[in-house]
Design a protein around this motif. Sequence first.
Motif, PDB file in Angstrom:
ATOM      1  N   VAL A   1       0.838  -1.204   0.000  1.00 21.61           N
ATOM      2  CA  VAL A   1       0.000   0.000   0.000  1.00 21.61           C
ATOM      3  C   VAL A   1       0.873   1.253   0.000  1.00 21.61           C
TER       4      VAL A   1
ATOM      5  N   THR B   1       1.441  -3.969   4.276  1.00 22.30           N
ATOM      6  CA  THR B   1       0.194  -4.470   3.703  1.00 22.30           C
ATOM      7  C   THR B   1       0.271  -4.526   2.188  1.00 22.30           C
ATOM      8  N   LEU B   2      -0.273  -5.599   1.623  1.00 23.73           N
ATOM      9  CA  LEU B   2      -0.312  -5.740   0.163  1.00 23.73           C
ATOM     10  C   LEU B   2      -1.118  -4.606  -0.471  1.00 23.73           C
TER      11      LEU B   2
ATOM     12  N   CYS C   1      -5.516  -1.438  -3.327  1.00 24.72           N
ATOM     13  CA  CYS C   1      -6.648  -0.553  -3.031  1.00 24.72           C
ATOM     14  C   CYS C   1      -6.375   0.842  -3.562  1.00 24.72           C
TER      15      CYS C   1
ATOM     16  N   SER D   1      -4.193   2.796  -2.144  1.00 23.48           N
ATOM     17  CA  SER D   1      -3.994   3.508  -0.866  1.00 23.48           C
ATOM     18  C   SER D   1      -5.238   4.301  -0.467  1.00 23.48           C
ATOM     19  N   ALA D   2      -6.378   3.616  -0.518  1.00 22.18           N
ATOM     20  CA  ALA D   2      -7.665   4.279  -0.282  1.00 22.18           C
ATOM     21  C   ALA D   2      -7.716   5.051   1.033  1.00 22.18           C
TER      22      ALA D   2
ATOM     23  N   CYS E   1      -3.896   3.194   7.144  1.00 24.63           N
ATOM     24  CA  CYS E   1      -4.135   1.868   6.572  1.00 24.63           C
ATOM     25  C   CYS E   1      -4.199   0.908   7.750  1.00 24.63           C
TER      26      CYS E   1
ATOM     27  N   CYS F   1      -6.157  -4.103   5.520  1.00 24.34           N
ATOM     28  CA  CYS F   1      -7.232  -5.010   5.115  1.00 24.34           C
ATOM     29  C   CYS F   1      -6.900  -5.842   3.872  1.00 24.34           C
ATOM     30  N   TRP F   2      -5.775  -5.565   3.197  1.00 27.54           N
ATOM     31  CA  TRP F   2      -5.369  -6.428   2.071  1.00 27.54           C
ATOM     32  C   TRP F   2      -4.531  -7.612   2.570  1.00 27.54           C
TER      33      TRP F   2
ATOM     34  N   ARG G   1     -14.239   4.734   0.319  1.00 27.30           N
ATOM     35  CA  ARG G   1     -14.157   3.612  -0.598  1.00 27.30           C
ATOM     36  C   ARG G   1     -15.591   3.171  -0.806  1.00 27.30           C
TER      37      ARG G   1
HETATM   38  S1  SF4 Z   1      -6.880  -0.543   5.155  1.00 27.67           S
HETATM   39 FE1  SF4 Z   1      -7.270  -1.649   3.254  1.00 27.67          FE
HETATM   40  S2  SF4 Z   1      -8.210  -0.162   1.878  1.00 27.67           S
HETATM   41 FE2  SF4 Z   1      -7.284   0.981   3.558  1.00 27.67          FE
HETATM   42  S3  SF4 Z   1      -5.262   1.534   2.768  1.00 27.67           S
HETATM   43 FE3  SF4 Z   1      -5.021  -0.366   3.927  1.00 27.67          FE
HETATM   44  S4  SF4 Z   1      -5.222  -2.021   2.427  1.00 27.67           S
HETATM   45 FE4  SF4 Z   1      -6.018  -0.120   1.487  1.00 27.67          FE
END
Ligand code: SF4
Lengths: 258, 430
Positions: free
Chosen positions: A169, A193-194, A197, A199-200, A208, A211-212, B156
Amino acid sequence: MTATDKPKIGIYGFTGCAGDQLLIIHTEDEILNLFGAANIQSFVMASSNPIEENLDVAFIEGSISTKEEIEHLHELRKRAKILVAMGNCAVNGGPQAMYTGDGGYEKRLKKVYGEGVKFMTDPLEAKPIDAYVDVDYYLPGCPISQPQTFALISRLIHGAIPEPYPHPVCHECKLNENRCLLLDETFCIGPLTLGGCGSACPNHDVSCVGCWGPNEDGNFGQHIKLLESFGIPKEEIMRRIRGFGGSKIIKFIEDGGK
Amino acid sequence: MPSKKKITIEPLARVEGHGGIKVEITDNKISNVEVRILEGPRLFEELVVGKTPQEDLNIVPRICAICNLSHKYAALRGLEKAVGVSVDSTTKLFRELMHHGEMIESHSLHIYFLALPDFLGYDNAVAMADKYGDTVTKALQLKKFGNKIMRMMGGRMIHGENPIIGGFGKLPTKEALTEIKGEALELLEFAIATINLLGGLEIPDHMERETQFLCCKPPGEEYGYYGDILITSDGEEHPVENYKNVIKERVVSHSFAKRGQYNGKPFTVGALARVLLNGKRLKGKAKEAYDQLVTDRWYRNPLFNNHAQAIEQVYSLEGIIETVNQLLASEDAEIAQPTQESGIGTGVVEAPRGTLIHHYEVKDGKITAADFITPTAMFLDDIEAFIRTGGEQLLAKNQLDNIELQFEMIARAYDPCISCSAHIVEVVFK
Ligand code: SF4
Ligand code: SF4
């Protein structure tokens, strides 16, 4: 192409929030094309009267959380040429797997449901689907992202080989030119984290939360130390890292968390 | 020997999550009805214990994807009470905007994609496109609009983390708000056309029976989707803190689940309950839709939940226009901070499917107890009761063709969200 030589696809939901299936339904610009390009045999959330036969590709959402789900999963594996784990619950076990393996499952179950009950099908501690069957491809995310999903679906239905996406991310966050949250000593596990997204969360100035699922190349040990240096208790850091990593993340924390 | 027949509908299609219906018929009488929840338990109430309010907000929306922002909102309302946060009026407006977006996303998905195929005789909405191309295209547009607001406010489309304790990470620009308003104005026409479309459908009456209704009472004189008082169709008002005395959890031999009853009987929540209990507060085109559609049959027939959702689509589009107007004239929002480390808070919102309760106890900044009651947990008993009445009527008239579809339509009208089995699991006692 006629309906018979179009690739046969099935989309199945086990235990989760149905967010990954919903994301496919919510691809307003693609959903009609998807139904046109592939033969969607089973997608119960979107259509009645599923046809349960051999499949070219099965997309599976959700963790395995009951005995019945194990049987159903084995049966799908037999019928599907390619099996894809779709979404964090299927890939890592999802948030419901954050304590998997800690020995406290029975106690939590009793606290919510009480003593002396027998379930219709035995509940099990949440696990990702590869705890039970071989998985050909992983589509991470909670939920999955549209670009990653449609890139994979179109490759699979055209017989092309999908490419891995090994970027964290944090990398996407840099491409988006966000101000790094770590500079302000704010919790963020984007480096661990993978990506996928876009970097939503950091795009919105929020952390972050992973969640990935875990990024294999992440420097867990150093990152945990850095977060500790912000005054965040180690216990809280570990708890938050485990939120979406299921039991799979334990090996990364153990390797680096010392 | 009594004749015994079993109708099992599994999987229950076009609902969110994994469920089924089992109906047993003995001697031409319905002897048992079970709406079965086949998802594994996820134990969210236990997962959040020991965590900070912010961590809870990251986790609990994962109970349900369709109404993830309602879970976030209910959690925010409960947690902010517990840790003494009071948000400013601009933040309140942004939260209302976010909630309108989710109502449109969820209602449009349900009306056009999950329910309408039954009334028009199709397996799914894509198959409907040949004959009802225009409706399907516009419906996709409306759903996309709901998603756009959820993305804008949530961060999102699904499970965004932008709503935080005290406010939002980032807020949309005035330009983005103005654009949203323009789109809402355009879509209003289609939402009104839907009122006419649904108004023209024949609605079966076999399942009709009296039931009770429950929803939040919105503050002030307006229609709305949240409140600190629960109202019921017997005219009573109950402060939300009392929810445990209002919604009694019931345990039966075939089901151990947080199945709610009010006054010892099943009740309905959701758009139908809201429109019947608060519909007099509607204004504008939504009021016209209410006057056009609502009849006495609505009190006895859950299929009108589809129609009530259509009225709320109109209300929410008008609500978006009004909220954006207010936001364009508002001061900037500030992120409000907690004023205490310990406390108790009950947060209630109207999720698309009905009243959603998040109750928290927080001590020294960590959650020590949590209780979630979802709409699906509240209305499962009511679905079973309507299926029983419908089945008896159909058996008496010997109308057995398509009886499965009739049962499924009753269940689907509630728009059940089986993933909300945060704690709904069917069990049998040993
Ligand atoms: S929490 Fe999930 S959606 Fe938010 S930045 Fe991290 S990986 Fe992306
Ligand atoms: S991975 Fe996330 S979005 Fe997908 S089912 Fe699990 S909780 Fe829902």
